[in-house]
Design an enzyme around this catalytic site. Structure first.
Site, PDB file in Angstrom:
ATOM      1  N   SER A   1      28.987   9.669  45.731  1.00  0.00           N
ATOM      2  CA  SER A   1      28.573   9.828  47.026  1.00  0.00           C
ATOM      3  C   SER A   1      28.727  11.425  47.647  1.00  0.00           C
ATOM      4  O   SER A   1      28.447  12.211  46.856  1.00  0.00           O
ATOM      5  CB  SER A   1      28.797   8.847  48.118  1.00  0.00           C
ATOM      6  OG  SER A   1      28.127   8.641  49.086  1.00  0.00           O
TER       7      SER A   1
ATOM      8  N   HIS B   1      24.976   1.117  46.779  1.00  0.00           N
ATOM      9  CA  HIS B   1      25.881   2.497  46.707  1.00  0.00           C
ATOM     10  C   HIS B   1      27.220   2.230  46.631  1.00  0.00           C
ATOM     11  O   HIS B   1      28.037   2.056  47.305  1.00  0.00           O
ATOM     12  CB  HIS B   1      25.548   2.801  48.333  1.00  0.00           C
ATOM     13  CG  HIS B   1      26.272   4.304  48.584  1.00  0.00           C
ATOM     14  ND1 HIS B   1      25.564   5.290  47.969  1.00  0.00           N
ATOM     15  CD2 HIS B   1      27.256   4.663  49.280  1.00  0.00           C
ATOM     16  CE1 HIS B   1      26.211   6.533  48.282  1.00  0.00           C
ATOM     17  NE2 HIS B   1      27.298   6.189  49.164  1.00  0.00           N
TER      18      HIS B   1
HETATM   19  C1  GCU Z   1      26.783   8.953  54.537  1.00  0.00           C
HETATM   20  C2  GCU Z   1      25.883  10.267  54.302  1.00  0.00           C
HETATM   21  C3  GCU Z   1      25.590  10.504  52.712  1.00  0.00           C
HETATM   22  C4  GCU Z   1      26.753  10.314  51.788  1.00  0.00           C
HETATM   23  C5  GCU Z   1      27.519   9.116  52.248  1.00  0.00           C
HETATM   24  C6  GCU Z   1      28.826   8.931  51.696  1.00  0.00           C
HETATM   25  O1  GCU Z   1      25.844   7.654  54.166  1.00  0.00           O
HETATM   26  O2  GCU Z   1      24.736  10.116  55.112  1.00  0.00           O
HETATM   27  O3  GCU Z   1      24.854  11.792  52.391  1.00  0.00           O
HETATM   28  O4  GCU Z   1      26.590  10.567  50.654  1.00  0.00           O
HETATM   29  O5  GCU Z   1      27.804   8.952  53.497  1.00  0.00           O
HETATM   30  O6  GCU Z   1      29.624   9.672  51.291  1.00  0.00           O
HETATM   31  O7  GCU Z   1      29.311   7.575  51.402  1.00  0.00           O
END
Ligand code: GCU
Length: 422
Positions: A258, A399
């Site tokens: 992420s 995710h």
């Molecule tokens: C949020 C953000 C993302 C990121 C994520 C994370 O959802 O919008 O861009 O990747 O956090 O790091 O879990």
């Protein structure tokens, strides 16, 4: 705490709650492929003066520096310099861990000289029975360094099933950590508390302040944002790894999930010592193409997390076509080194198709350098990994960085080190 609970959607929900304009933006998020719109990507093989890049030397001498400069100036901010004087201090004696499979070291990096203070802490597990210097998987918050046992994965959640329990996550994390170590790899994780806390109001309180670069107000146009400081931290761990005879510092894989997947790509793009980069569900400003209007957009991310970036990125929020780069070029900067991009079916916020397309559009640079590429032109079905020097998979589920993802990464890295590297 694992990467998911630390960095999951809760941060975003908080931002949505706190900020009405952001809530309005988030409410308009497009998840309809038919509405993505048309876009033209900048060509990684065309110089700003219009000339085509026709050979490896032109790429390395002219085009690569041009793109790197554009990413620094317009996206992530300037990469911080390597400090002249540093010390890496053991926070305790190296100690056996993981039922004797590993030796754990906790290290504190101090900047000395004109600016003095703790720049960061990190934890390293080296396989205890290695008969040759160990390659390393290195990431920011790859596991929680406060735990006795690293947790580099969360249990895979099958569609329709309940969320894994803490006990299931621990079991899955242990299993993955053991496999990584048994295959001869070490694992290292950076803690960002001293480096740059993940907070709009505090991110400058770490290394930026120590280096005399902190400013009043949030984001300075010429200074590195938090992602760049985290990436800098990864390079500094690599400096340390280069001093250890037990480590093969020419085989350090930089990996992240992420926001730390975005960080891993930026670190590898900038620092050519990283042998391989892996970006797991890295999404907007990571592997996903910014010009696709799908899931999170630059307009949303620069409003929710302006401090992750250099100060100029927000100006492109509503005119992304004017941005001189797009994220396929970030991947291309890693060429000819192997790179792996991974998405998850239910992680629509990160735009799985945009992540795949960026990998695909990076391929011409790999081919120019005679370094293979992705090898397929259409996004594969879920759970069918593809690729050559550019690896890709679309995992079913959410995710997360899961044991399934790790199996693919271990396989990919084994293969790359086996055939490509001395
Ligand atoms: C949020 C953000 C993302 C990121 C994520 C994370 O959802 O919008 O861009 O990747 O956090 O790091 O879990």
């Amino acid at each position: 705490m694992n990467a998911k609970t630390m960095f999951g959607c809760s941060t975003l929900l908080l931002w949505i709650f706190l900020s009405r304009p952001l809530a309005a933006l988030a409410a308009e998020v497009n998840y309809d492929e038919a509405k993505v719109g048309n876009y033209t990507l900048p060509d990684p093989l065309r110089l700003e003066d219009g000339r085509w890049v026709t050979n490896a030397s032109m790429w390395l001498r002219l085009r690569r520096p041009e793109i790197l400069e554009q990413f620094q100036r317009e996206v992530y901010g300037r990469f911080l310099p390597r400090p002249a004087e540093v010390r890496f201090l053991p926070m305790q004696e190296p100690k056996p861990a993981l039922e004797g499979r590993a030796i754990r070291r906790d290290i504190q990096m101090e900047i000395t000289g004109a600016f003095q203070g703790t720049a960061m802490t990190f934890t390293l597990y080296l396989p205890s029975n290695a008969n040759k210097p160990a390659p390393i998987f290195l990431g920011v918050h790859l596991f929680d360094t406060a735990r006795e046992y690293p947790l580099p994965a969360v249990a895979r959640r099958l569609p329709g099933s309940k969320r894994p329990t803490e006990a299931e996550n621990v079991a899955s994390g242990r299993q993955v950590a053991n496999q990584i170590l048994e295959r001869g790899y070490g694992l290292a994780s950076v803690n960002i508390q001293h480096l740059a806390p993940d907070s709009a109001t505090n991110y400058q309180s770490g290394v930026l302040r120590l280096l005399g670069r902190a400013r009043e107000g949030v984001v300075s146009p010429d200074e590195s944002g938090a992602l760049g400081v985290w990436a800098w931290g990864l390079s500094r761990v690599l400096d340390y790894l280069e001093t250890l005879p037990e480590v093969n510092a020419r085989r350090v894989v930089v990996i992240g999930h992420s926001r730390m997947g975005k960080t891993a790509l930026w670190a590898a793009a900038h620092d050519e010592r990283f042998a391989i980069a892996i970006a797991n569900c890295s999404g907007c400003a990571g592997a996903a193409l910014s010009r696709r209007n799908y899931g999170e957009t630059l307009a949303i991310i620069t409003q929710a997390f302006p401090f992750w970036f250099g100060g100029r990125l927000a100006a492109y929020a509503n005119r992304v076509d004017a941005l001189p780069v797009d994220q396929h070029e970030l991947i291309a900067l890693i060429a000819p080194r192997p790179v792996y991009i991974a998405s998850a079916v239910e992680d629509r916020w990160a735009d799985p198709k945009g992540e795949f397309l960026a990998a695909w559009h990076a391929e011409p640079v790999y081919q120019l350098l005679n370094a293979g590429g992705l090898g397929v032109a259409t996004q594969p079905a879920a759970d069918h990994p593809v690729g050559d020097t550019i690896g890709y998979h679309l995992r079913s589920g959410q995710h997360d960085l899961t044991d399934y993802d790790w199996q693919q990464y271990l396989h990919f890295v084994d293969r790359q080190f086996g055939r490509l590297m001395p």
